[in-house]
Design an enzyme around this catalytic site. Sequence first.
Site, short mmCIF file in Angstrom:
data_model
loop_
_atom_site.label_atom_id
_atom_site.label_comp_id
_atom_site.label_asym_id
_atom_site.label_seq_id
_atom_site.Cartn_x
_atom_site.Cartn_y
_atom_site.Cartn_z
CG HIS A 48 -2.08 -1.20 1.22
ND1 HIS A 48 -2.84 -1.05 0.20
CD2 HIS A 48 -2.30 -2.04 1.76
CE1 HIS A 48 -3.88 -1.95 0.52
NE2 HIS A 48 -3.58 -2.75 1.35
NE ARG A 74 1.80 -4.85 3.75
CZ ARG A 74 0.89 -4.51 4.12
NH1 ARG A 74 -0.19 -5.26 4.72
NH2 ARG A 74 0.41 -3.07 4.12
CG ASP A 88 17.62 -13.43 -5.29
OD1 ASP A 88 18.00 -14.70 -4.53
OD2 ASP A 88 17.70 -13.79 -6.54
CD GLU A 152 -4.88 -8.84 4.33
OE1 GLU A 152 -4.95 -7.61 4.83
OE2 GLU A 152 -4.04 -9.14 3.45
CG ASP A 178 -7.68 -5.65 3.42
OD1 ASP A 178 -8.33 -4.98 2.53
OD2 ASP A 178 -6.61 -5.41 3.71
#
Length: 254
Positions: A48, A74, A88, A152, A178
């Site tokens: 977000h 995230r 990585d 969520e 959510d």
Amino acid sequence: MDLPRNRFKAALKDGRHQLGFWNTIAGPIVPEALAAIGFDWIVVDTEHTTTEAFQVHHSLQAIAAYPEVSAVVRPVSNDPAYIKRYLDMGAQTLMIPYVQTPEEAAAAVHAMRYPPRGMRGMAGGTRASRFGMVRDYMTRAEEELCLIVQVETIDALAHLEEIGTTDGVDAVFIGPADLSGSMGHPGNQAHPEVVAAIEDAFTRLKAVNVPSGILTLNEDFAKRLRTLGSGFTAIGTDISSMVRDISALKSRMT
């Protein structure tokens, strides 16, 4: 060179609560400042936010200057391509949003592991392996990787224990925003039905010995969830704190 230790994962296993904060402002300066404050973990959010994948690399470098602070990345979705890139880059802990079923949780695990146990692409000269200098990185990497899955929605809560106990899942994060929407109370995380569902989720996860976490700006609720067994609690976001504090300052001066 030995495999870097994941302090966040170790703390969850030891039952030591981890206090965190959310980084939504793109660039390395804000996460570095949050790390300097001394939080146990900092989320570098790309779901977000406007933060692009290449910017995550710089944020990880900034947080790494504070070895007692853990970075949690995230991704925008449960996408193997993004998971591969962030691993990585040296991210050891990922928080995967919107996991609805045990199968989706297992897919995230599969994306985080090298063959033959998974599908993570092999590359030798990455920051994760200290540019090839970590001994046996590809056979040992998952020892220090930590997977948090986000539950969520009300539908996902129906599969909570199955999701949380999926092999390779280390913790479950309850997404209150959510969840409030899926329960018919969009934006009202304080609605009694939403609060009850969150508290029940924490109780259920504790019963199956799965670490649980949340982001809440309500300090009293954060403390309440700690009594219910929260293993990792984020208590704010950079943008909300900035807007609140600057608005309060403006009000005092006008």
